[in-house]
Design an enzyme around this catalytic site. Structure first.
Site, PDB file in Angstrom:
ATOM      1  CD  GLU A   1      -1.110  13.066  -5.441  1.00 41.02           C
ATOM      2  OE1 GLU A   1      -1.072  13.993  -6.280  1.00 41.02           O
ATOM      3  OE2 GLU A   1      -0.809  11.890  -5.719  1.00 41.02           O
TER       4      GLU A   1
ATOM      5  CB  THR B   1      -0.241   6.156  -4.387  1.00 41.53           C
ATOM      6  OG1 THR B   1       0.699   7.223  -4.581  1.00 41.53           O
ATOM      7  CG2 THR B   1       0.345   4.906  -5.022  1.00 41.53           C
TER       8      THR B   1
ATOM      9  NE  ARG C   1       3.463   6.807  -4.268  1.00 43.38           N
ATOM     10  CZ  ARG C   1       4.072   7.574  -5.163  1.00 43.38           C
ATOM     11  NH1 ARG C   1       5.375   7.706  -5.118  1.00 43.38           N
ATOM     12  NH2 ARG C   1       3.387   8.191  -6.085  1.00 43.38           N
TER      13      ARG C   1
ATOM     14  CE  LYS D   1      -0.014  11.403 -10.684  1.00 46.55           C
ATOM     15  NZ  LYS D   1       0.203  11.019  -9.289  1.00 46.55           N
TER      16      LYS D   1
HETATM   17  C1  3PG Z   1       3.436  10.594  -8.251  1.00 49.46           C
HETATM   18  O1  3PG Z   1       2.983   9.586  -7.739  1.00 49.46           O
HETATM   19  O2  3PG Z   1       2.703  11.508  -8.577  1.00 49.46           O
HETATM   20  C2  3PG Z   1       4.885  10.624  -8.589  1.00 49.46           C
HETATM   21  O3  3PG Z   1       5.595   9.661  -7.887  1.00 49.46           O
HETATM   22  C3  3PG Z   1       5.520  11.949  -8.431  1.00 49.46           C
HETATM   23  O4  3PG Z   1       6.531  11.943  -9.356  1.00 49.46           O
HETATM   24  P1  3PG Z   1       7.941  12.634  -9.061  1.00 49.46           P
HETATM   25  O5  3PG Z   1       8.441  12.003  -7.790  1.00 49.46           O
HETATM   26  O6  3PG Z   1       8.784  12.241 -10.259  1.00 49.46           O
HETATM   27  O7  3PG Z   1       7.710  14.088  -8.949  1.00 49.46           O
END
Ligand code: 3PG
Length: 207
Positions: free
Chosen positions: A40, A67, A44, A127
């Site tokens: 994924e 995102t 960002r 999610k």
């Molecule tokens: C996401 O956007 O899915 C999260 O930032 C991932 O979370 P983590 O960095 O705590 O694993």
């Protein structure tokens, strides 16, 4: 197999932040070598669309865009070759644009109201984000009582130490996270560490 079946089979969704699309192909190689041909790639950084394209062109990895906050980003993600789209929350506009493109969509949802809203929009896999701070596994188990058909992809604050407890929840389809693809290791070109962390995560998920 559809995309959500693929994610369920993989049990893990690495959440990647690429600052430089030129790193994308080596990242894809490391994920494949680690036994997890899924990524994924998050919107960002300015490199996101090019990074999605580079992973898609690599060919060995099921690539999605994460995102994704706006319909315009859905267009960019799909044009770049994303096979699925992930949002931190639930947006009707994003859902509709994904549907227009025929691309699989995973919205964020952590409350009963949000899960119900997802169902109303025809989505039964969500999610569960941010997972660790939204009640943990107990919250997912509690939500699964009224929402028996809903599948969750908990993400956010999960790591090797608690992976097994999340995967043990029957309604959990897969677990997302960035721990196996640290942004600083990717930026440094340290793909051996990425491969190793990925292989370790895959081994834990297989138990
Ligand atoms: C996401 O956007 O899915 C999260 O930032 C991932 O979370 P983590 O960095 O705590 O694993």
């Amino acid at each position: 197999m559809d995309v959500l079946d693929h994610l369920t089979a993989a049990r893990l969704v690495p959440v990647v932040v690429l600052d430089d699309a030129a790193r994308a192909s080596a990242l894809a190689d490391a994920l494949v070598a680690g036994g997890l041909p899924v990524a994924e790639v998050t919107f960002r950084t300015p490199a996101a669309a090019d990074a999605v394209r580079a992973v898609a062109d690599h060919g060995g990895v099921l690539v999605g865009a994460g995102t994704v906050l706006t319909p315009d980003q859905v267009d960019q993600a799909v044009a770049a070759g994303a096979a699925f789209v992930v949002s931190p929350g639930l947006s009707r506009a994003v859902v509709e644009r994904c549907r227009e493109h025929g691309v699989a969509f995973l919205p964020g949802a952590v409350t009963a109201t949000e899960v119900q809203a997802a169902l109303e929009l025809g989505l039964s896999t969500v999610k569960f984000f941010p997972a660790a701070t939204s009640g943990g596994t107990a919250a997912v188990r509690a939500l699964s009582a009224p929402f028996a058909g809903v599948r969750f992809v908990p993400t956010g604050g999960i790591g090797p130490d608690d992976l097994a407890q999340w995967l043990a929840v029957p309604s959990v389809a897969a677990v997302g996270g960035s721990w196996m693809v640290p942004r600083d290791r990717i930026a440094a070109g340290d793909f051996e560490t990425v491969r190793e962390l990925t292989a370790r995560a895959v081994a834990l998920a297989a138990r």
